[in-house]
Design a protein around this motif. Structure first.
Motif, PDB file in Angstrom:
ATOM      1  N   VAL A   1      20.756  45.320  42.836  1.00 13.90           N
ATOM      2  CA  VAL A   1      21.755  45.727  41.667  1.00 13.90           C
ATOM      3  C   VAL A   1      21.601  47.391  41.992  1.00 13.90           C
ATOM      4  O   VAL A   1      20.260  47.967  42.225  1.00 13.90           O
ATOM      5  CB  VAL A   1      21.215  45.480  40.424  1.00 13.90           C
ATOM      6  CG1 VAL A   1      21.666  43.994  40.143  1.00 13.90           C
ATOM      7  CG2 VAL A   1      19.971  45.601  40.052  1.00 13.90           C
ATOM      8  N   SER A   2      22.355  47.943  41.615  1.00 10.64           N
ATOM      9  CA  SER A   2      22.559  49.319  41.424  1.00 10.64           C
ATOM     10  C   SER A   2      22.662  49.864  40.090  1.00 10.64           C
ATOM     11  O   SER A   2      23.437  49.586  39.480  1.00 10.64           O
ATOM     12  CB  SER A   2      23.653  50.107  42.200  1.00 10.64           C
ATOM     13  OG  SER A   2      24.750  49.790  41.715  1.00 10.64           O
ATOM     14  N   ILE A   3      21.688  50.620  39.480  1.00 11.22           N
ATOM     15  CA  ILE A   3      21.893  51.228  37.927  1.00 11.22           C
ATOM     16  C   ILE A   3      22.305  52.492  38.096  1.00 11.22           C
ATOM     17  O   ILE A   3      21.802  53.307  38.855  1.00 11.22           O
ATOM     18  CB  ILE A   3      20.632  51.050  37.533  1.00 11.22           C
ATOM     19  CG1 ILE A   3      19.896  49.437  37.630  1.00 11.22           C
ATOM     20  CG2 ILE A   3      20.435  51.557  36.050  1.00 11.22           C
ATOM     21  CD1 ILE A   3      18.252  49.453  37.234  1.00 11.22           C
ATOM     22  N   PRO A   4      23.265  52.601  37.491  1.00  9.42           N
ATOM     23  CA  PRO A   4      23.864  54.082  37.389  1.00  9.42           C
ATOM     24  C   PRO A   4      22.810  54.992  36.858  1.00  9.42           C
ATOM     25  O   PRO A   4      22.217  54.593  36.024  1.00  9.42           O
ATOM     26  CB  PRO A   4      25.331  53.945  36.754  1.00  9.42           C
ATOM     27  CG  PRO A   4      25.121  52.816  35.949  1.00  9.42           C
ATOM     28  CD  PRO A   4      24.020  51.927  36.708  1.00  9.42           C
TER      29      PRO A   4
END
Lengths: 131, 138
Positions: B10-13
């Motif tokens: 997942v990419s967490i902003p």
């Protein structure tokens, strides 16, 4: 009864109602202040214009409203001092409820003679015991 | 436990960078309300006592009464301090109330603009009246 936890003194009870009254009296006094600077500014127009407007301050109904104004300012002042004590005095939050009843008592003690002297002339003029 | 059910990467902003400089304005505003409040207790309650209660109260006030008081620098300074502190204290209180109850940005902005223009006008007018008062006018 368990001690009221700090941080809820403005939610319900005396703390909330004094907060509501503080806002209402503050707004009322602010609008009067705007008008009062304008009426006082008439001293730069002419003595007659100023005296004419000040004469309305001496009429019975406005005189009664002055008692309301003084009562509002006095509450705002006393409750403001209570807020300062709650904020800056270590035991302030613990005694905020007692301080609420204390300012209520001081308000009554000052307003009773204050109202008497503020309305004295109006009552005498209306019921004919003086000039 | 199988790792198959694990979600993919997942990419967490990155946290939004702060767009505005942190300001202590509200702290100073809070402090100003308390300091000006203490001074105003004396100035305003003294004013109300003299004007409404002492020696006949409002019934004795007229142009000559004002002229007599403003012949003294003490009352000029008293009234000037009271004007500035009360107007700034009241305007700051009204600003707080507008911020609390006006929900739309536009409404908040315009109510505060009206407030600040009115307050500025009243402070300047009152100051001008105290400094340019002429007892021999008219």
């Amino acid at each position: 009864m368990a001690a009221m936890p700090a941080g809820t003194i403005y939610r319900g009870g005396e703390g909330m109602w004094t907060w509501v009254l503080h806002r209402i009296t503050g707004v009322g006094v602010f609008f009067f202040l705007l008008v009062h600077v304008l009426d006082t500014a008439l001293v730069r127009v002419s003595p007659a214009e100023y005296d004419a407007v000040i004469a309305t301050y001496k009429t019975p109904i406005i005189n009664l409203m002055e008692v309301g104004l003084v009562g509002a300012v006095l509450f705002h002042a006393l409750n403001g001092l209570r807020i300062i004590l709650v904020d800056f005095w270590a035991k302030g939050p613990r005694y905020q409820r007692q301080m609420t009843w204390a300012i209520g008592a001081v308000w009554v003690v000052l307003m009773v003679p204050g109202t008497f002297f503020m309305l004295k002339h109006t009552v005498e003029a209306m019921f004919g015991s003086a000039s | 436990m199988s790792t198959a059910s694990q979600p993919g990467p997942v990419s967490i902003p990155a946290p939004r960078s702060r767009t505005r400089q942190r300001s202590n304005y509200e702290l100073y505003s809070w402090l100003f309300m308390r300091v000006s409040g203490i001074v105003l207790v004396f100035l305003v309650l003294g004013h109300l006592f003299i004007m409404n209660i002492l020696d006949g109260g409002v019934q004795r006030i007229n142009f000559a009464f004002v002229a007599g008081r403003w012949s003294s620098p003490f009352w000029q300074v008293w009234d000037l301090m009271m004007l500035w502190l009360a107007m700034l204290h009241g305007t700051n209180g009204m600003r707080t109330i507008i911020n609390d109850y006006a929900e739309r940005d536009q409404t908040r902005f315009w109510l505060k603009m009206i407030l600040f223009v009115a307050a500025g006008f009243i402070i300047l007018l009152g100051t001008l009246v105290i400094f340019t008062f002429d007892p021999n006018i008219g």
